[in-house]
Scaffold this motif. Structure first.
Motif: not given
Ligand SMILES: Cc1cc2nc3c(=O)[nH]c(=O)nc-3n(C[C@H](O)[C@H](O)[C@H](O)COP(=O)(O)OP(=O)(O)OC[C@H]3O[C@@H](n4cnc5c(N)ncnc54)[C@H](O)[C@@H]3O)c2cc1C
Ligand SMILES: [Zn+2]
Lengths: 416, 380, 98
Positions: A115-116, A269-272, A286-288, B138, B145, B148
């Protein structure tokens, strides 16, 4: 069904992971089932699961022409939200979202529901009026949502361009924090494992090629493995629904169109969050694993080719690079298409038909992944009772004759 | 560090030139004609990355698009590019490169402790765990994440510009190895409008690394002549550094041409990349082949390299990627690599052939080429 | 990316010049008021949507701005013919030339 946990992982590690129980059996089809579900995508598998779990109907087969979850379920960009405009749609998607919130525990399978939050951007005054109206409607329906400023958008997605010197400046957005994404395969596999454990037969690489009827009622299906008897056929075949309907001499208000998506190479990670824009026509998360997952619009013409035209994704990438000017240096890795079942009002059909014992659940078009649990839940109920579930009633196919359409083009996120 | 593995055998490199670049902050030198991969190998760099889950050390395996390990972050600031294969990056003065996995660095990697728990992480382990208590997912996910991703996307706006061209032709040839070059020449001589594209910096494909001759002429000079002829036709458009990335309906292809990446300069030289949207009457795919990797335990450790790549580094770039070699093969073709290795003045320790009685012409030529038939181990 | 022959311009042009108007040969009822809801809904919304041979209508939006028909395979995307409004297709799903 053996339960999954940190402990089971540890125990199986000791035996080099050679003793895990198979996720599901591969049974031979029986002669007769109480219900046959045609199509082993997420929706079909969820339907079978809830038939067995909620209604105690376990003599059920899911017949899938390819492999489980290999259709649009495997091809979608996994955006989940419930901020639809009209009461009927909002309530259906919200039921789904509530089910998502407990799905990993319900299935004992981690569907990685994350749930982002989801932003739907507005780029002109009319967009913003629509967004305000939709958010107000959502809140009246008890659905979370707020209208946010460009500055707040930038806080949520720091790489986004909110400057005024671009062709489609961002004027604001709707923000649904409970929205997000999930792992598409895991949803199909989790429901499949759960249904199998309750006794449902999952029959892969078998195509339904005919629907046998007697005196206007269903008596079974012809398949590539022979005839199988049943009094109830529940079709959940997405882009192939028109083809399956024709087997029973029916037409549907559905057209099958290619819908494309792409992923980039994995980056840190650059888009949450999830960002969608109707006006410039692109959506991105962005996927995990780190891939930027990007969805395009539908192609202009009917097509069953599971591929689309280049100019459509070219346009989408232009939109994404305008929204995120830094992403033009990130390279794309793969692109593909799915065949989506578009309905004239951008809402699904969950319905009995004029043939007794024949049910359709289709028309989800570009946005049915988010509905997978809710769709399965209300469809199972409709099939089990031969009467529409209260939340499914408005989605009867008759609405195209009565005129009671539920126009969700604005909230569907992707024009079609 | 010096270029300890540099030879003067490279047909397409100039071993007298010097190009400065950095790798993980260290100053190094390569030569004109190098890729980043050949320059790293010349400098004796063995470990270029870490595997994603278990953090196992990884070395360069290939020499082109097939390279799985040498994934690099190139450049810095607004003009940085993530995830380029070192085998496809042309070396230029001042190039900055960094490996993308490994913390604090690829040689001493703390993440590799996950290797100890490796048995707890079979494929798909995440579907089976991190479910309870529900509200912690989460948090788990946050750390998943973080682990990754490979390189990093830039955080500033792209300083470069891009453009596109709509093109039409009678014959589009994808791949400028021997097959593609000759096809393009024949089509051009017949008067057709031809476009020929190849993703490498120069045309020639496999011939760029060949020491054989064609029509009594060294393969590389045969290529030079053919390319010169192609360029002399007004009905031919040659597109090096151009990757065909999609073949759509009715002979529509997308080709991405990299126009300035090899120069290492931004913005002021026109568009960085150009999209060619090509509608062709006929399409010839002449994209060659990759060597199929052999499957054996530990085949991912640094130092294991495709035979064709070893030959390519020696013959095309003038780099011997190591000192002592064991050649493992299932066919005659790879014996050429033993011969090339020997010519490079390095030792062939053994040739392991999975066949019980290899007998081709090139197999027999071992004697006098540094390996003899009794150094050939067989695994039958 | 389809390459479509416009029977009016008599040229092969890019898909981007055209827009799609769906299933062909659907005749607008002369007296809509005389139809039942069932018939009117069927006319408006229900379609064959076949996998395979499809007769469909296209509009040469940035060319001659005229409508025409195409017979296209919706699985292979091969266009078997294009023809003018008022004409009949030569190719049909049954395979026989009409
Ligand atoms: C590129 C793309 C992006 C998308 N993005 C999103 C998104 O971000 N969010 C969202 O909510 N939705 C999205 N969608 C839509 C979503 O994927 C679908 O609505 C949803 O997955 C449909 O699920 P399903 O189970 O009904 O269909 P499918 O997963 O397609 O399953 C139907 C199954 O029926 C089988 N079948 C068909 N005919 C027969 C037959 N005759 N016999 C036996 N089996 C048959 C097929 O093989 C298939 O497996 C996207 C779709 C695409 C293509
Ligand atoms: Zn025209």
């Amino acid at each position: 069904m053996k339960k999954y946990s940190g402990f089971s992982l540890f125990k199986n590690a000791l035996s080099y992971h050679e003793n895990w129980q198979k996720l599901w059996r591969s049974p031979k089809p029986k002669d007769y089932y109480d219900v046959i579900v045609v199509g082993g995508g997420g929706h079909g598998l969820a339907t079978a699961y809830y038939l067995a779990k909620v209604h105690g109907i376990t003599k059920v087969a899911v017949i899938e022409k390819g492999y489980l979850g290999g259709g649009n379920t495997a091809r979608n960009t996994t955006i989940i939200r419930s901020n639809y405009l009209w009461d009927e749609a909002a309530q259906l998607y919200e039921l789904s979202l509530k089910l998502w919130e407990g799905l990993s525990q319900e299935l004992n399978y981690n569907v990685m529901f994350s749930q982002r939050g989801v932003l739907n951007l507005g780029h002109n005054l009319q967009d913003m009026r629509d967004i305000e109206r939709r958010v107000n409607a959502n809140r009246l329906n008890g659905i979370d949502g707020e209208v946010v400023t460009p500055e707040r958008v930038k806080e949520i997605a720091p790489l986004i361009n909110i400057s005024k010197d671009c062709r489609y400046p961002i004027l604001g957005a709707s923000w649904q924090p409970r929205g997000g994404t999930a792992r598409h395969d895991a949803v199909a596999w989790g429901y499949a494992r759960g249904a199998d454990a309750l006794g449902v037969d999952l029959i892969q690489e078998t195509e339904v090629i005919g629907i046998r009827r007697k005196n206007g009622s269903v008596v079974g299906v012809e398949t590539t493995q022979g005839f199988i008897g049943t009094r109830k056929v529940a079709c959940v075949t997405a882009g192939n629904s028109g083809v399956v309907a024709a087997m029973a001499g029916l037409r549907l208000p559905v057209e099958s169109r290619p819908l494309q998506a792409l992923v980039s190479e994995p980056v840190k990670p650059c888009l949450d969050t999830v960002v969608m824009s109707n006006a410039v026509h692109g959506y991105i998360s962005q996927s995990d694993k780190g891939d930027l997952v990007i969805g395009a619009g539908v192609d202009g013409y009917n097509g069953y080719g599971q591929r689309g035209s280049f100019h459509v994704i070219e346009h989408t990438l232009q939109a994404i690079c305008e929204l995120f000017p830094a992403f033009s240096r990130v390279r794309m890795n793969r692109q593909w298409g799915g065949v989506v079942d578009t309905c004239p009002d951008a809402c699904p059909i969950i319905s009995k038909t004029s043939v007794d014992g024949l049910y359709f659940n289709c028309g989800w078009g570009t946005g049915g992944f988010k509905a997978t649990p809710g769709s399965g839940y209300v469809f199972a109920d409709t099939v089990a009772n031969d009467h529409p579930h209260p939340l499914a009633a408005a989605f009867n196919v008759d609405r195209f004759n009565t005129g009671a359409l539920i126009d969700e083009h604005g909230a569907a996120g992707v024009a079609h | 560090m010096s270029q300890i593995n540099r030879l003067n055998t490279g047909a397409r490199t100039d071993s007298t030139s010097r190009i400065n670049f950095t790798y993980n902050g260290k100053q190094m030198q390569g030569v004109a004609g190098d890729t980043l991969a050949s320059a790293l190998l010349a400098n004796g760099v063995n470990v270029v990355g870490r595997s994603f889950k278990y953090s196992r050390p990884r070395g360069i395996v290939g020499h082109g698009a097939e390279e799985p390990n040498a994934i690099m972050q190139i450049g810095s600031g607004a003009a940085t590019v993530p995830n380029l294969r070192a085998t496809q990056v042309e070396l230029y003065e001042g190039l900055e490169s960094a490996s993308v996995n490994g913390w604090p660095n690829v040689n001493f990697d703390l993440m590799s402790i996950t290797g100890w728990f490796g048995r707890m992480m079979p494929p798909g382990f995440y579907y089976k765990t991190f479910m309870y208590p529900a509200k912690l997912w989460m948090t788990y996910e946050h750390f998943i994440r973080k682990a990754a991703g490979l390189g990093s996307a830039p955080v500033q706006d792209d300083p470069d510009s891009y453009d596109k061209l709509n093109q039409h032709c009678d014959v589009l040839v994808v791949g400028a190895g021997p097959a593609g070059l000759v096809a393009a020449r024949e089509a051009a001589r017949a008067g057709a409008r031809v476009i020929i594209a190849d993703e490498q910096s120069e045309f020639g494909g496999s011939l760029l690394a060949s020491i054989n001759s064609i029509d009594g002429q060294a393969a590389t000079s045969w290529v030079d002549e053919l390319v010169a002829e192609l360029e002399s036709f007004s009905n031919v458009q040659t597109l090096p550094r151009s990757t065909a990335f999609g073949y759509y309906d009715h002979n529509f292809l997308g080709i991405l041409q990299r126009r300035t990446d090899h120069l290492g300069i931004s913005a002021d030289s026109g568009s960085r990349q150009r999209l060619h949207r090509v509608r062709a009457k006929r399409v010839i795919l002449a994209t060659g082949a990759f060597e199929r990797p052999l499957v054996f335990a530990q085949n991912d450790i640094p130092g294991v390299m495709q035979a064709s790549s070893v030959s390519t580094y020696i013959n095309r770039y003038g780099v011997a990627p190591g000192n002592r070699m064991i050649l493992f093969t299932t066919n005659d073709n790879a014996y050429q690599t033993a011969i090339d290795w020997h010519r490079a003045g390095r030792a062939v320790v053994a040739v392991v052939d999975s066949r019980s009685a290899p007998s081709g012409e090139i197999v027999g030529s071992g004697t006098g080429n540094g390996y003899s038939s009794n150094s050939r181990l067989r695994s039958d | 990316m389809l390459l479509i022959h416009c029977p009016h311009c008599r040229e092969d042009r890019e898909e981007e010049e055209y827009s799609y108007s769906g299933e062909a040969h659907i005749v607008r009822p002369l007296e809509p008021e005389a139809l039942s809801d069932q018939e009117w809904g069927d006319y408006l919304f229900f379609r064959k949507n076949p996998k395979g041979i499809h007769h469909e209508m296209w509009y040469h939006a940035v060319g001659c701005r005229r409508y025409f028909y195409a017979t296209r395979n919706t699985l292979s995307y091969e266009i078997l013919e294009t023809y003018k409004v008022g004409e009949q297709p030569q190719v049909s799903a049954q395979g026989a030339a009409q």
